[in-house]
Design an enzyme around this catalytic site. Sequence first.
Site, PDB file in Angstrom:
ATOM      1  N   ARG A 175       0.522  -0.992   0.073  1.00 18.90           N
ATOM      2  CA  ARG A 175      -0.513   0.167   0.069  1.00 18.90           C
ATOM      3  C   ARG A 175       1.041   1.288  -0.039  1.00 18.90           C
ATOM      4  O   ARG A 175       2.069   1.069   0.528  1.00 18.90           O
ATOM      5  CB  ARG A 175      -0.712   0.073   1.231  1.00 18.90           C
ATOM      6  CG  ARG A 175      -1.888   1.267   1.338  1.00 18.90           C
ATOM      7  CD  ARG A 175      -2.445   0.931   2.584  1.00 18.90           C
ATOM      8  NE  ARG A 175      -1.760   2.000   3.559  1.00 18.90           N
ATOM      9  CZ  ARG A 175      -2.287   2.684   4.336  1.00 18.90           C
ATOM     10  NH1 ARG A 175      -3.155   2.678   5.070  1.00 18.90           N
ATOM     11  NH2 ARG A 175      -1.682   4.218   5.151  1.00 18.90           N
ATOM     12  N   ASP A 204      -5.005   3.728   0.028  1.00 20.58           N
ATOM     13  CA  ASP A 204      -5.820   4.679   0.948  1.00 20.58           C
ATOM     14  C   ASP A 204      -6.722   5.523   1.125  1.00 20.58           C
ATOM     15  O   ASP A 204      -5.452   6.405   1.290  1.00 20.58           O
ATOM     16  CB  ASP A 204      -5.810   3.692   2.565  1.00 20.58           C
ATOM     17  CG  ASP A 204      -6.372   3.972   3.484  1.00 20.58           C
ATOM     18  OD1 ASP A 204      -7.462   4.319   2.768  1.00 20.58           O
ATOM     19  OD2 ASP A 204      -6.262   3.499   4.509  1.00 20.58           O
ATOM     20  N   HIS A 240      -8.438   6.790   2.416  1.00 24.30           N
ATOM     21  CA  HIS A 240      -9.156   7.231   3.987  1.00 24.30           C
ATOM     22  C   HIS A 240     -10.437   7.907   4.027  1.00 24.30           C
ATOM     23  O   HIS A 240     -10.960   8.955   4.835  1.00 24.30           O
ATOM     24  CB  HIS A 240      -8.230   7.840   4.924  1.00 24.30           C
ATOM     25  CG  HIS A 240      -7.116   6.952   5.064  1.00 24.30           C
ATOM     26  ND1 HIS A 240      -7.417   5.866   6.548  1.00 24.30           N
ATOM     27  CD2 HIS A 240      -5.842   7.315   5.264  1.00 24.30           C
ATOM     28  CE1 HIS A 240      -6.417   5.856   6.353  1.00 24.30           C
ATOM     29  NE2 HIS A 240      -5.541   6.475   5.300  1.00 24.30           N
ATOM     30  N   GLU A 282     -13.465  -1.552   7.002  1.00 27.67           N
ATOM     31  CA  GLU A 282     -12.507  -1.371   8.177  1.00 27.67           C
ATOM     32  C   GLU A 282     -13.418  -0.475   9.336  1.00 27.67           C
ATOM     33  O   GLU A 282     -13.378  -1.066  10.024  1.00 27.67           O
ATOM     34  CB  GLU A 282     -11.206  -0.565   7.882  1.00 27.67           C
ATOM     35  CG  GLU A 282     -11.239   0.696   7.871  1.00 27.67           C
ATOM     36  CD  GLU A 282      -9.506   1.106   7.195  1.00 27.67           C
ATOM     37  OE1 GLU A 282      -9.293   0.745   6.682  1.00 27.67           O
ATOM     38  OE2 GLU A 282      -9.582   2.742   7.796  1.00 27.67           O
ATOM     39  N   TRP A 290     -12.418  12.290   7.418  1.00 30.47           N
ATOM     40  CA  TRP A 290     -11.039  12.244   7.313  1.00 30.47           C
ATOM     41  C   TRP A 290     -10.651  10.625   6.035  1.00 30.47           C
ATOM     42  O   TRP A 290      -9.748  10.416   5.695  1.00 30.47           O
ATOM     43  CB  TRP A 290      -9.496  12.001   8.581  1.00 30.47           C
ATOM     44  CG  TRP A 290     -10.570  10.832   9.469  1.00 30.47           C
ATOM     45  CD1 TRP A 290     -11.472  10.804  10.172  1.00 30.47           C
ATOM     46  CD2 TRP A 290     -10.051   9.607  10.170  1.00 30.47           C
ATOM     47  NE1 TRP A 290     -11.552  10.168  11.394  1.00 30.47           N
ATOM     48  CE2 TRP A 290     -10.917   9.268  10.456  1.00 30.47           C
ATOM     49  CE3 TRP A 290      -8.800   9.681   9.233  1.00 30.47           C
ATOM     50  CZ2 TRP A 290     -10.332   7.825  10.746  1.00 30.47           C
ATOM     51  CZ3 TRP A 290      -8.330   7.453   9.130  1.00 30.47           C
ATOM     52  CH2 TRP A 290      -9.748   7.044   9.981  1.00 30.47           C
TER      53      TRP A 290
HETATM   54  O1  EZ4 Z   1      -6.380   3.965  10.455  1.00 30.86           O
HETATM   55  O2  EZ4 Z   1      -6.243   1.374  11.819  1.00 30.86           O
HETATM   56  O3  EZ4 Z   1      -6.483   0.586   6.636  1.00 30.86           O
HETATM   57  N1  EZ4 Z   1      -5.859   1.128   6.895  1.00 30.86           N
HETATM   58  C1  EZ4 Z   1      -6.266   2.216   8.406  1.00 30.86           C
HETATM   59  C2  EZ4 Z   1      -5.877   2.453   9.533  1.00 30.86           C
HETATM   60  C3  EZ4 Z   1      -6.495   2.423  10.147  1.00 30.86           C
HETATM   61  C4  EZ4 Z   1      -6.451   2.773  11.768  1.00 30.86           C
HETATM   62  C5  EZ4 Z   1      -8.029   3.066  12.677  1.00 30.86           C
HETATM   63  O4  EZ4 Z   1      -7.286   2.832  13.658  1.00 30.86           O
HETATM   64  O5  EZ4 Z   1      -7.221   2.763   7.753  1.00 30.86           O
HETATM   65  O6  EZ4 Z   1      -4.712   2.955   9.436  1.00 30.86           O
HETATM   66 CO    CO Z   2      -7.874   2.008   5.591  1.00 27.89          CO
END
Ligand code: EZ4
Ligand code: CO
Length: 426
Positions: free
Chosen positions: A160, A234, A236, A286, A426
């Site tokens: 990643r 990611d 997020h 997640e 976020w």
């Molecule tokens: O932000 O586990 O894919 N992994 C992530 C992590 C999450 C944290 C949140 O507690 O996005 O870094």
């Molecule tokens: Co993530």
Amino acid sequence: MAGTTGEVGRSVGGRIVDARVIVTCPGRNFVTLKIITEDGVTGVGDATLNGRELAVAAYLTEHVIPVLIGRDSARIEDTWQYLYRGAYWRRGPVTMSAIAAVDTALWDIKGKVAGLPVYQLLGGRSREGVTVYGHANGDTIDNAMAAVAHYVELGYKAVRVQTGVPGLATTYGVSKDTTVAESTERAFRYSYEPADAAIPTEAVWSTQRYLEHVPSVFARARAEFGPHVKLLHDVHHRLTPIEAARLGKSLEPYGLTWMEDPVPADLQEGFRLIRQHTTTPIAVGEVFNTIWDARTLITEQLIDYIRATVVHAGGITHLRRIFDLAALHHVRSGSHGATDLSPVCLAAALHVDIAIPNFGLQEYMRHTDETDAVFPHGYRFADGYLHPSEEPGLGVDIDEVLAAQYPYQPASLPVNRLEDGTMHDW
Ligand code: EZ4
Ligand code: CO
């Protein structure tokens, strides 16, 4: 009461006589449930909910442990239903993490009673090893590429990649002072998530700058590492569906394995729009707690990977149910495995990963030496794969004496604001 505590059918696990919650901070906070049976068999379950740890600890101590005492430890499914339905207030991360901890500990006990690793109870192996992906982070593209190279040298098949965004001081997942060593070795805590932060740190976010920057990261990664390494990113939860569609399209030339959490998933239908516009595969889950969080996404084939975990999605029992639904719809697993999920969760995840037919990838960030010492475990990494323990049960434990040396420390995830000060996802 016949049926509830084992009078119907002989108990093969023994009654639960004790259970306790252990909170420890060997670098990060972890909440662990330990269950003990009348035969002296113990089981462990992860109950860690990053930033909200004590809520789950209290839920277990005040509301769950009192009703566990005296129950037949062999009745995993019945105990799951009892806790899920019995609370009346269903779902939610606190409830489901608590149920997960009980469920995981009972699978551990059942494995020990049977003398088998848990994956054997789930149907046995479907593959030789669990393919994992590591986190390559860098404040600059150069530093991120150095981190990718580090993982490739270690044998990782999947990486990643996250970088800082020019013009933004900090980006969640990376910060100015993130070094290659910190991002690739056993970073005990993300530098943007300070150990003493009861109050969240704040960062500034710009979607415009981000969307302009990301394609250049993956153009560089493909140019340097070739077509075979699996690359992931990611997001997020930071974009709207149409912004995510644009990002997915712009990343198509680089053949990503997945674009993670492109939008907040509260509105599952939002993914339809992304899907109509891009062939970049989508991973999400997640922050999911139950199958209901993923139902539309899975049944409409709006995603490619479901990232729910043992600890936050109701334990091995419920995660297996989610993955079985996913299997019907060509969706594969891609479980969350950041360092804020304890080695107990990772151990449990590996038993599920090795057994299910539709495994995709497992996230893997190495824990600190201190964390590994508090949670002795039998899983191991070799050549890009993790291998579950062959010991009976989960093959992980908690050293309570050592755990007591690391008291809980208040901690928070950061928050994001737009350049004008508006709160942002976020
Ligand atoms: O932000 O586990 O894919 N992994 C992530 C992590 C999450 C944290 C949140 O507690 O996005 O870094
Ligand atoms: Co993530």
